[in-house]
Design a protein around this motif. Structure first.
Motif, short mmCIF file in Angstrom:
data_model
loop_
_atom_site.label_atom_id
_atom_site.label_comp_id
_atom_site.label_asym_id
_atom_site.label_seq_id
_atom_site.Cartn_x
_atom_site.Cartn_y
_atom_site.Cartn_z
N GLN A 178 0.83 -1.20 0.00
CA GLN A 178 0.00 0.00 0.00
C GLN A 178 0.86 1.25 0.00
O GLN A 178 0.58 2.22 -0.72
N VAL A 179 1.90 1.24 0.82
CA VAL A 179 2.78 2.41 0.92
C VAL A 179 3.55 2.62 -0.38
O VAL A 179 3.52 3.70 -0.99
N ILE A 180 4.26 1.57 -0.82
CA ILE A 180 5.11 1.70 -2.00
C ILE A 180 4.29 1.86 -3.27
O ILE A 180 4.66 2.63 -4.17
N GLY A 181 3.15 1.17 -3.35
CA GLY A 181 2.30 1.28 -4.54
C GLY A 181 1.78 2.68 -4.77
O GLY A 181 1.78 3.18 -5.90
N SER A 182 1.33 3.34 -3.71
CA SER A 182 0.82 4.70 -3.87
C SER A 182 1.93 5.67 -4.28
O SER A 182 1.71 6.55 -5.13
N LEU A 183 3.13 5.48 -3.72
CA LEU A 183 4.25 6.35 -4.11
C LEU A 183 4.71 6.04 -5.54
O LEU A 183 5.11 6.95 -6.28
N LEU A 184 4.65 4.76 -5.92
CA LEU A 184 5.00 4.37 -7.28
C LEU A 184 4.04 5.00 -8.28
O LEU A 184 4.47 5.54 -9.32
N ASN A 297 -12.12 16.37 -2.40
CA ASN A 297 -11.54 17.53 -3.11
C ASN A 297 -10.02 17.57 -3.06
O ASN A 297 -9.42 18.66 -3.13
N TYR A 298 -9.39 16.41 -2.95
CA TYR A 298 -7.94 16.33 -3.11
C TYR A 298 -7.66 15.90 -4.55
O TYR A 298 -8.38 15.08 -5.11
N ASP A 299 -6.59 16.46 -5.17
CA ASP A 299 -6.29 16.05 -6.54
C ASP A 299 -5.63 14.67 -6.53
O ASP A 299 -5.37 14.08 -5.47
N LYS A 300 -5.38 14.11 -7.71
CA LYS A 300 -4.92 12.73 -7.79
C LYS A 300 -3.54 12.52 -7.16
O LYS A 300 -3.26 11.47 -6.58
N PHE A 301 -2.68 13.53 -7.23
CA PHE A 301 -1.35 13.39 -6.63
C PHE A 301 -1.43 13.49 -5.11
O PHE A 301 -0.77 12.73 -4.39
N GLN A 302 -2.25 14.40 -4.62
CA GLN A 302 -2.47 14.49 -3.17
C GLN A 302 -3.10 13.19 -2.65
O GLN A 302 -2.76 12.72 -1.56
N MET A 304 -2.68 10.15 -3.77
CA MET A 304 -1.66 9.11 -3.64
C MET A 304 -0.83 9.31 -2.38
O MET A 304 -0.52 8.35 -1.66
N LEU A 305 -0.46 10.54 -2.10
CA LEU A 305 0.35 10.81 -0.91
C LEU A 305 -0.44 10.55 0.36
O LEU A 305 0.12 10.07 1.37
N LEU A 306 -1.74 10.84 0.32
CA LEU A 306 -2.57 10.62 1.51
C LEU A 306 -2.98 9.16 1.67
O LEU A 306 -3.48 8.77 2.73
N PRO A 309 -0.01 6.65 4.09
CA PRO A 309 -0.04 6.39 5.53
C PRO A 309 -0.97 5.26 5.93
O PRO A 309 -0.77 4.63 6.97
N SER A 310 -1.98 4.97 5.10
CA SER A 310 -2.88 3.85 5.41
C SER A 310 -2.09 2.55 5.53
O SER A 310 -2.28 1.78 6.48
N GLY A 311 -1.19 2.30 4.59
CA GLY A 311 -0.37 1.10 4.66
C GLY A 311 0.57 1.10 5.84
O GLY A 311 0.80 0.06 6.46
N ALA A 312 1.14 2.28 6.14
CA ALA A 312 2.07 2.36 7.27
C ALA A 312 1.37 2.05 8.59
O ALA A 312 1.91 1.34 9.44
N ILE A 313 0.14 2.56 8.75
CA ILE A 313 -0.61 2.29 9.98
C ILE A 313 -0.99 0.81 10.05
O ILE A 313 -0.91 0.18 11.11
N SER A 314 -1.40 0.24 8.91
CA SER A 314 -1.72 -1.20 8.88
C SER A 314 -0.50 -2.03 9.24
O SER A 314 -0.61 -3.04 9.95
N LEU A 315 0.67 -1.61 8.75
CA LEU A 315 1.90 -2.33 9.06
C LEU A 315 2.20 -2.25 10.55
O LEU A 315 2.62 -3.23 11.18
N GLY A 316 1.96 -1.07 11.14
CA GLY A 316 2.16 -0.91 12.58
C GLY A 316 1.22 -1.78 13.38
O GLY A 316 1.62 -2.41 14.38
N MET A 317 -0.05 -1.86 12.94
CA MET A 317 -1.01 -2.70 13.65
C MET A 317 -0.66 -4.18 13.51
O MET A 317 -0.85 -4.97 14.44
N LEU A 318 -0.12 -4.55 12.35
CA LEU A 318 0.32 -5.93 12.17
C LEU A 318 1.46 -6.25 13.12
O LEU A 318 1.51 -7.34 13.72
N ALA A 319 2.39 -5.29 13.29
CA ALA A 319 3.50 -5.49 14.23
C ALA A 319 2.98 -5.66 15.66
O ALA A 319 3.47 -6.50 16.42
N VAL A 320 1.97 -4.87 16.02
CA VAL A 320 1.36 -4.99 17.35
C VAL A 320 0.76 -6.38 17.53
O VAL A 320 0.90 -7.01 18.58
#
Length: 466
Positions: A178-184, A297-302, A304-306, A309-320
Motif C-alpha cells: 500500500q505504501v510503495i504502490g501509492s508512491l510508485l 476535493n484532493y487532486d490525484k497526486f495528493q 496518492m500521498l494521503l 499512511p494507510s499502509g504504514a498504519i496497517s503495518l504498525g497494527m500488524l507489528a502490534v
C-alpha cells in the motif's frame, strides 16, 4: 530390528517421539538453521506476496489516474472490476486443491507466478469494461494458488511456535505494498507520455516484475527441506528432526480421499472459512479508499500521498498483533479479537464524522483499512492447527474461498457514485468487525494415532494452538 533401533533416539525422554540418529540438536544449532531459512525462504515468499498485493491494489490507484474515464465505466462497473477478480480465484480454488496435493508445490506456484505476471501486463490493453473484466477474471485464476500454498510452505519449514511471526512477516507485505504502490503511482503519474496513460504503465511494470521474479522463484525455491541447496546435509537433518518433533510430515505429493472426508466433517475447518468471509467483507475500503480521499476535493497526486499512511498504519497494527502473539503465544484468538478494535473504530468514525471534517475522514479511512493483521492472524491459526497434506490444502482453500466470497460481495456495497461517504460499505464493515469480535474457533483438542502424513486428528502428539 535391533540395527534399526540403534538409528533412532528419543527426544526429551519422550518414548513416543523418535528422530533420526545423531546427537540431539542444540538450541544454537536450531537457531542457526532457522536463521538460514529466514534468509532464503522468507524473503522469496515476502517478495511474491508483495508483488501480489501491489498488483491487487493497483486497480485503486489506476481509478484515480483515469482508468474509469478511459474505459468508460458507468454505475457499478468499477465495483464489478474489483469483485470479478475474486470470481476467477474462486473458480481456481477447486482444481488447485488437487494440483497442490499432486505436484511439487513450489514448482507449481512458480509457474502460476509467471502466468499471473503475464496476465497483469495484459490489463494495460483493454479499452472497455468487457475486455478489462475478462482479463481481471484470468488474473484471479492465476493468483489463486499463492496464498493457500504459502500457508502450507510455512507449515513445512517452520514449527508452530514460529508460525505467527513468519506469517506476519510475509503477510505484512500487504500494507507495505500500500505504501510503495501509492508512491510508485505518484511517480508514474508525473510521466507525461503522449501515447500511453500512466495507469497502463503501472500494470505493465507490475506484471513484468512479477514474471521475472517467478523465474527466480522457480530456480531458487527448494521444493522440500531435503532439497534445500543452502543447507548442509547435517542442517537438513536438523530441519527434518525439529519438524518431526513438531509433528509435521512435510510436503507429500499425493492426494488422500480419507483426509477429504475428515475435513468435510471437521468443525474447525468450517470456522476458518467463516472467518475468511467475515474478515474480508470490510476489505473493500482498501480498494475504494483512494476514491474516498479523491472525493474530498484532493487532486490525484495528493490522493496518492494521503493513501500511503494507510499502509504504514496497517503495518504498525500488524507489528502490534505479532508482538501480542509473542507475549501471549497460546492466546492468538484473544489477540485476534483485540486487533479488530482499530478497524471497528475507523468504520464508526467514517459513518459519524461530517464531510467537512476532511482530515478526520482521511484518518478514519486509514484506521478502517487495518484488516491485513486480522487476515494474517487467521492464516497463522490455520497453519498451526491443521496437519495432513491433503487436509491442509483443503482447509487453506476453505479460508480463501471465504475470503473470495467476501471480496466479491464487499465491493458491491461501495458504489463510486456514493463517494465520499460510502454509507452502505461503511455500515457493512462496521457490522462485520462486530461479528468478528463475537466469533470464536472450536478449541477442543482431538487426538488419534501418529504416523506418516497424518492429520491433526490422527496424530496423538499433535497439539492445537489457539
Amino acid at each position: 530390528m535391533a540395527g534399526d533401533e540403534k538409528k533412532m533416539h528419543h527426544v526429551n525422554d519422550d518414548p513416543d517421539v523418535q528422530v533420526l540418529s545423531g546427537a540431539e540438536n542444540s538450541v544454537d544449532d536450531e537457531k542457526r538453521v532457522r536463521r538460514k531459512i529466514d534468509c532464503v525462504i522468507l524473503p522469496m515468499m515476502c517478495t511474491v506476496y508483495f508483488l501480489q498485493y501491489l498488483d491487487k491494489l493497483s486497480l485503486g490507484y489506476a481509478a484515480v489516474f483515469g482508468l474509469i474515464e478511459d474505459l468508460g465505466l458507468q454505475g457499478s462497473q468499477y465495483s464489478w472490476c474489483t469483485s470479478i477478480f475474486y470470481f476467477g480465484q474462486l473458480v481456481a480454488e477447486g482444481p488447485f486443491i488437487y494440483l497442490m496435493g499432486r505436484l511439487p508445490l513450489t514448482r507449481f506456484i512458480a509457474v502460476t507466478i509467471i502466468l499471473w505476471g503475464a496476465v497483469c501486463m495484459c490489463l494495460a490493453a483493454p479499452t472497455n469494461f468487457a475486455g478489462f473484466a475478462a482479463v481481471r477474471v484470468l488474473l484471479g485464476v492465476t493468483e489463486g494458488a499463492v496464498s493457500p500454498a504459502f500457508v502450507t510452505i510455512t507449515s513445512i519449514w517452520y514449527k508452530k511456535e514460529d508460525h505467527a511471526l513468519r506469517v506476519g512477516i510475509w503477510g505484512g507485505m500487504n500494507p507495505l505494498a500500500q505504501v510503495i504502490g501509492s508512491l510508485l503511482m505518484y511517480g508514474i503519474g508525473k510521466i507525461h507520455h503522449p501515447s500511453i496513460e500512466p495507469w497502463r504503465i503501472l500494470f505493465l511494470l507490475c506484471g513484468a516484475l512479477t514474471s521475472v521474479f517467478g523465474v527466480v522463484f522457480y530456480i531458487a525455491m527448494p521444493s522440500t527441506p531435503q532439497k534445500a541447496w543452502f543447507l548442509t546435509p547435517r542442517e537438513r537433518e536438523i530441519v527434518l528432526e525439529r519438524m518431526q518433533r513438531d509433528r509435521e510430515g512435510g510436503d507429500k505429493v499425493k492426494f488422500s480421499w480419507a483426509q477429504v472426508r475428515e475435513t468435510l466433517f471437521d468443525t474447525k475447518a468450517w470456522f476458518i472459512l467463516l472467518l475468511g468471509f467475515i474478515a474480508s467483507m470490510p476489505g473493500a475500503v482498501i480498494f475504494f479508499g483512494t476514491i474516498l480521499i479523491n472525493g474530498l476535493n484532493y487532486d490525484k497526486f495528493q490522493t496518492m500521498l494521503l493513501t500511503a499512511p494507510s499502509g504504514a498504519i496497517s503495518l504498525g497494527m500488524l507489528a502490534v498483533a505479532m508482538i501480542g502473539c509473542s507475549i501471549l503465544p497460546k492466546y492468538r484468538c484473544l489477540v485476534l479479537i483485540l486487533v479488530t478494535i482499530v478497524p471497528l473504530v475507523g468504520n464508526i468514525l467514517l459513518l459519524k464524522l461530517p464531510l467537512s471534517a476532511t482530515w478526520g475522514l482521511v484518518a478514519s479511512s486509514w484506521l478502517a483499512s487495518c484488516n491485513p493483521g486480522i487476515l494474517v492472524m487467521i492464516m497463522s491459526l490455520s497453519a498451526s492447527n491443521v496437519k495432513g497434506n491433503t487436509k491442509r490444502a483443503i482447509v487453506n482453500t476453505y479460508f480463501f474461498i471465504g475470503l473470495c466470497v467476501g471480496c466479491i460481495a464487499g465491493p458491491q456495497l461501495w458504489e463510486p457514485s456514493a463517494a465520499p461517504r460510502f454509507f452502505s460499505g461503511v455500515t457493512m464493515g462496521l457490522s462485520c468487525w462486530k461479528r468478528d469480535r463475537e466469533q470464536g474457533v472450536d478449541s477442543g483438542p482431538v487426538t488419534a494415532y501418529a504416523g506418516e502424513d497424518l492429520t491433526d486428528k490422527e496424530d496423538v502428539l499433535f497439539r492445537y494452538i489457539y
